[in-house]
Scaffold this active site. Structure first.
Site, mmCIF file in Angstrom:
data_model
loop_
_atom_site.group_PDB
_atom_site.id
_atom_site.type_symbol
_atom_site.label_atom_id
_atom_site.label_comp_id
_atom_site.label_asym_id
_atom_site.label_seq_id
_atom_site.Cartn_x
_atom_site.Cartn_y
_atom_site.Cartn_z
ATOM 1 N N GLU A 1 0.248 -3.415 4.588
ATOM 2 C CA GLU A 1 -0.928 -2.537 4.661
ATOM 3 C C GLU A 1 -1.080 -1.904 6.039
ATOM 4 O O GLU A 1 -0.836 -2.566 7.038
ATOM 5 C CB GLU A 1 -2.192 -3.390 4.451
ATOM 6 N N ASP A 2 -1.522 -0.649 6.068
ATOM 7 C CA ASP A 2 -1.771 0.000 7.361
ATOM 8 C C ASP A 2 -3.259 0.188 7.648
ATOM 9 O O ASP A 2 -3.614 0.682 8.708
ATOM 10 C CB ASP A 2 -1.083 1.376 7.417
ATOM 11 N N ASP B 1 0.872 -1.168 0.000
ATOM 12 C CA ASP B 1 0.000 0.000 0.000
ATOM 13 C C ASP B 1 0.917 1.228 0.000
ATOM 14 O O ASP B 1 2.105 1.109 0.310
ATOM 15 C CB ASP B 1 -0.875 -0.053 1.261
ATOM 16 N N LEU B 2 0.389 2.369 -0.357
ATOM 17 C CA LEU B 2 1.229 3.586 -0.402
ATOM 18 C C LEU B 2 1.112 4.420 0.874
ATOM 19 O O LEU B 2 2.037 4.492 1.674
ATOM 20 C CB LEU B 2 0.833 4.441 -1.618
ATOM 21 N N ASP B 3 -0.078 5.002 1.064
ATOM 22 C CA ASP B 3 -0.285 5.929 2.173
ATOM 23 C C ASP B 3 -0.175 5.184 3.506
ATOM 24 O O ASP B 3 -0.935 4.257 3.766
ATOM 25 C CB ASP B 3 -1.688 6.566 2.062
ATOM 26 N N SER C 1 -2.679 0.581 -4.396
ATOM 27 C CA SER C 1 -3.208 1.738 -3.656
ATOM 28 C C SER C 1 -4.507 2.235 -4.259
ATOM 29 O O SER C 1 -4.681 2.204 -5.469
ATOM 30 C CB SER C 1 -2.169 2.863 -3.702
ATOM 31 N N ALA C 2 -5.392 2.719 -3.413
ATOM 32 C CA ALA C 2 -6.643 3.316 -3.893
ATOM 33 C C ALA C 2 -6.416 4.723 -4.435
ATOM 34 O O ALA C 2 -7.299 5.314 -5.050
ATOM 35 C CB ALA C 2 -7.644 3.375 -2.749
ATOM 36 N N THR D 1 1.396 10.005 4.116
ATOM 37 C CA THR D 1 0.551 11.050 3.537
ATOM 38 C C THR D 1 -0.791 11.159 4.266
ATOM 39 O O THR D 1 -1.557 12.083 3.991
ATOM 40 C CB THR D 1 0.266 10.749 2.053
ATOM 41 N N LYS E 1 -10.729 -1.341 -1.869
ATOM 42 C CA LYS E 1 -10.536 -2.171 -0.688
ATOM 43 C C LYS E 1 -11.781 -2.025 0.192
ATOM 44 O O LYS E 1 -12.324 -0.933 0.243
ATOM 45 C CB LYS E 1 -9.292 -1.704 0.098
ATOM 46 N N LYS F 1 -8.878 5.679 5.884
ATOM 47 C CA LYS F 1 -7.648 5.056 5.381
ATOM 48 C C LYS F 1 -7.972 3.908 4.429
ATOM 49 O O LYS F 1 -8.760 3.010 4.763
ATOM 50 C CB LYS F 1 -6.794 4.549 6.550
HETATM 51 C C1 G6P Z 1 -5.442 5.857 -0.006
HETATM 52 C C2 G6P Z 1 -5.630 6.574 1.321
HETATM 53 C C3 G6P Z 1 -7.022 7.121 1.430
HETATM 54 C C4 G6P Z 1 -7.372 7.947 0.203
HETATM 55 C C5 G6P Z 1 -7.251 7.092 -1.044
HETATM 56 C C6 G6P Z 1 -7.553 7.863 -2.315
HETATM 57 O O1 G6P Z 1 -6.066 4.628 0.058
HETATM 58 O O2 G6P Z 1 -5.373 5.708 2.414
HETATM 59 O O3 G6P Z 1 -7.115 7.895 2.605
HETATM 60 O O4 G6P Z 1 -8.677 8.467 0.290
HETATM 61 O O5 G6P Z 1 -5.922 6.590 -1.121
HETATM 62 O O6 G6P Z 1 -6.537 8.808 -2.506
HETATM 63 P P1 G6P Z 1 -6.523 9.959 -3.603
HETATM 64 O O7 G6P Z 1 -5.077 10.402 -3.572
HETATM 65 O O8 G6P Z 1 -6.916 9.351 -4.912
HETATM 66 O O9 G6P Z 1 -7.483 10.993 -3.156
HETATM 67 MG MG MG Z 2 -2.666 3.055 3.663
#
Ligand code: G6P
Ligand code: MG
Length: 216
Positions: free
Chosen positions: A170-171, A10-12, A115-116, A18, A146, A46
């Site tokens: 993943e967090d 996952d990224l964030d 990542s979403a 972030t 997710k 998240k």
């Molecule tokens: C990640 C974060 C979410 C965020 C989503 C969409 O999954 O954990 O908090 O809403 O990405 O991010 P974006 O950058 O497309 O708004």
């Molecule tokens: Mg995350």
């Protein structure tokens, strides 16, 4: 566990923190609409897509908006979020993660991003980490967010590795559920009391490497 042949991240909150910027941007929007957003409430966002996050924030404030206004608010939140993200430098990668990605590369284990976020590539470029990933599955590619397993199954397919041989880092609760639904090893980054469905939870990548992954 079967031996791990690919790692999906996952990224964030896993590669880079972030989440603090998402929180600031959503909170400013909430305050503009006349209510506050607590850190605890922010946890629910998240791993959840931008538009779903917007719906959750509006429901917390009991605010109803037209579809047009929702799109406008989501776009404004994203502009503010990116403005905050652009303050980041390569030093903002979370401790130990770069070292772990180097170790995977040295051992021929491919890495993928799951990542979403629709901003994933821009953020990875900003912290100079795009080159670590053999595939990127982001919010621009997935049709189901997710906890649906799609994001990680697409990553595994891109890397031609069976799901049972993939580890996911993943967090978010929704992300751990997504990894488990995909039939993958789920490594939680954070607190075990929150990520109860993970196979193992670690505080971060410091003191974590391939030997520890192989011992799970
Ligand atoms: C990640 C974060 C979410 C965020 C989503 C969409 O999954 O954990 O908090 O809403 O990405 O991010 P974006 O950058 O497309 O708004
Ligand atoms: Mg995350």
């Amino acid at each position: 566990m079967p031996s791990i042949q690919a790692c999906l991240f996952d990224l964030d909150g896993v590669i880079v923190d972030t989440a603090q910027f998402h929180y600031i941007a959503w909170r400013e929007m909430a305050q503009d609409l006349g209510f506050d957003l607590t850190r605890e409430e922010n946890e629910r966002l998240k791993g959840i897509s931008r538009m779903e996050s917007l719906e959750i924030v509006l429901s917390i404030g009991g605010v109803q908006l037209s579809d047009e206004e929702k799109l406008r608010r989501a776009a404004a939140k994203n502009t503010r979020y990116l403005e905050l993200c652009m303050q980041m430098t390569p030093d903002d990668a979370l401790p130990g993660v770069r070292h772990f990605l180097d170790e995977l590369k040295q051992n021929g284990i491919p890495s993928g991003l799951g990542s979403a976020s629709k901003n994933a590539k821009a953020i990875l470029e900003r912290i100079d980490m795009l080159h670590y990933f053999d595939t990127i599955v982001d919010g621009n590619r997935i049709t189901k967010g997710k906890p649906d397993p799609q994001v990680f199954l697409m990553g595994a397919a891109d890397l031609s590795v069976p799901a049972a041989h993939c580890a996911v880092f993943e967090d978010a609760v929704a992300g751990i559920q997504s990894a488990k639904a995909a039939g993958m090893l789920a490594v939680g980054i954070g607190e075990a009391s929150v990520l109860t469905e993970a196979d193992i939870v670690i505080p971060g990548f410091e003191n974590f490497g391939l030997p520890q992954l192989e011992n799970i």
